[in-house]
Scaffold this motif. Structure first.
Motif, mmCIF file in Angstrom:
data_model
loop_
_atom_site.group_PDB
_atom_site.id
_atom_site.type_symbol
_atom_site.label_atom_id
_atom_site.label_comp_id
_atom_site.label_asym_id
_atom_site.label_seq_id
_atom_site.Cartn_x
_atom_site.Cartn_y
_atom_site.Cartn_z
ATOM 1 N N LYS A 28 4.072 -10.226 7.106
ATOM 2 C CA LYS A 28 3.662 -8.995 6.425
ATOM 3 C C LYS A 28 4.512 -8.789 5.169
ATOM 4 O O LYS A 28 5.674 -9.169 5.101
ATOM 5 C CB LYS A 28 3.723 -7.803 7.356
ATOM 6 N N ILE A 29 3.889 -8.168 4.189
ATOM 7 C CA ILE A 29 4.519 -7.921 2.895
ATOM 8 C C ILE A 29 4.575 -6.416 2.676
ATOM 9 O O ILE A 29 3.565 -5.732 2.842
ATOM 10 C CB ILE A 29 3.693 -8.574 1.764
ATOM 11 N N ASP A 30 5.731 -5.903 2.300
ATOM 12 C CA ASP A 30 5.850 -4.496 1.938
ATOM 13 C C ASP A 30 5.212 -4.345 0.561
ATOM 14 O O ASP A 30 5.754 -4.808 -0.445
ATOM 15 C CB ASP A 30 7.316 -4.073 1.924
ATOM 16 N N LEU A 31 4.052 -3.724 0.497
ATOM 17 C CA LEU A 31 3.303 -3.634 -0.758
ATOM 18 C C LEU A 31 3.979 -2.732 -1.780
ATOM 19 O O LEU A 31 3.804 -2.933 -2.987
ATOM 20 C CB LEU A 31 1.871 -3.167 -0.485
ATOM 21 N N ASP A 32 4.752 -1.751 -1.336
ATOM 22 C CA ASP A 32 5.491 -0.912 -2.282
ATOM 23 C C ASP A 32 6.499 -1.771 -3.054
ATOM 24 O O ASP A 32 6.619 -1.655 -4.275
ATOM 25 C CB ASP A 32 6.208 0.231 -1.557
ATOM 26 N N GLU A 33 7.219 -2.640 -2.353
ATOM 27 C CA GLU A 33 8.163 -3.557 -2.999
ATOM 28 C C GLU A 33 7.417 -4.585 -3.841
ATOM 29 O O GLU A 33 7.846 -4.915 -4.946
ATOM 30 C CB GLU A 33 9.002 -4.284 -1.951
#
Length: 165
Positions: A28-33
């Motif tokens: 999973k990727i933190d989309l905010d970052e």
């Protein structure tokens, strides 16, 4: 709204995606970052090798020690999961379905119509599955977002299937 999304069409294996379990996925990727430019791509195998090598070297030099429990780090991760916006890359799922050699396009089926992308653009697509810690129940189960952020305010929503042709 259906929570399971099939990948079908010109593929060797028809598979289904369940976005509700991706919160536990290491990919999973933190989309905010990601969209603020703070995201750093990490090769999982390389990271594992570095950590294991450092641990092995330390044990050889210092001897075996029991690591302390990191309760504060666990608490931070739990809080982050409940407040962050996450996504995953679409490409690995499509490749697992093994598109047939004659396949050339990805059609994203939605309740509002279809959106077509060439298969060679799979690297540019992300699946957003959570917003501020909450699943996308009303217009989900996932949104398709381009990595360049060009459709971040108008993502593809209400997805019912991915079809390879």
């Amino acid at each position: 709204m259906e929570l399971i999304i099939p990948i079908k069409g010109a593929v060797k294996f028809t598979i289904t995606l369940d976005p509700t379990v991706w919160i536990f996925d290491d990919r999973k990727i933190d989309l905010d970052e990601f969209f603020s430019g703070e995201y750093e791509y990490k090769d999982e195998l390389e990271e594992y090798t570095k950590v294991t090598s450092a641990h092995w070297s330390r044990e050889i030099i210092e001897g075996s020690t029991v690591p302390p429990t990191l309760q504060t780090e666990k608490k931070y991760e739990r809080t982050k999961v409940l407040t962050s916006t996450y996504g995953v890359e679409l490409k690995p799922f499509i490749l697992n379905a093994e598109p047939l050699p004659e396949a050339s396009s990805l059609i994203i089926e939605t309740t509002d119509g279809e959106h077509t992308f060439p298969l060679n653009e799979l690297d540019s697509l992300l699946l957003k599955f959570s917003h501020k810690g909450q699943p996308l129940r009303e217009d989900g189960p996932v949104h398709v977002i381009k990595k360049d952020g060009s459709n971040i305010n108008k993502p593809i929503k209400f997805i019912t299937a991915f079809r390879i042709e």
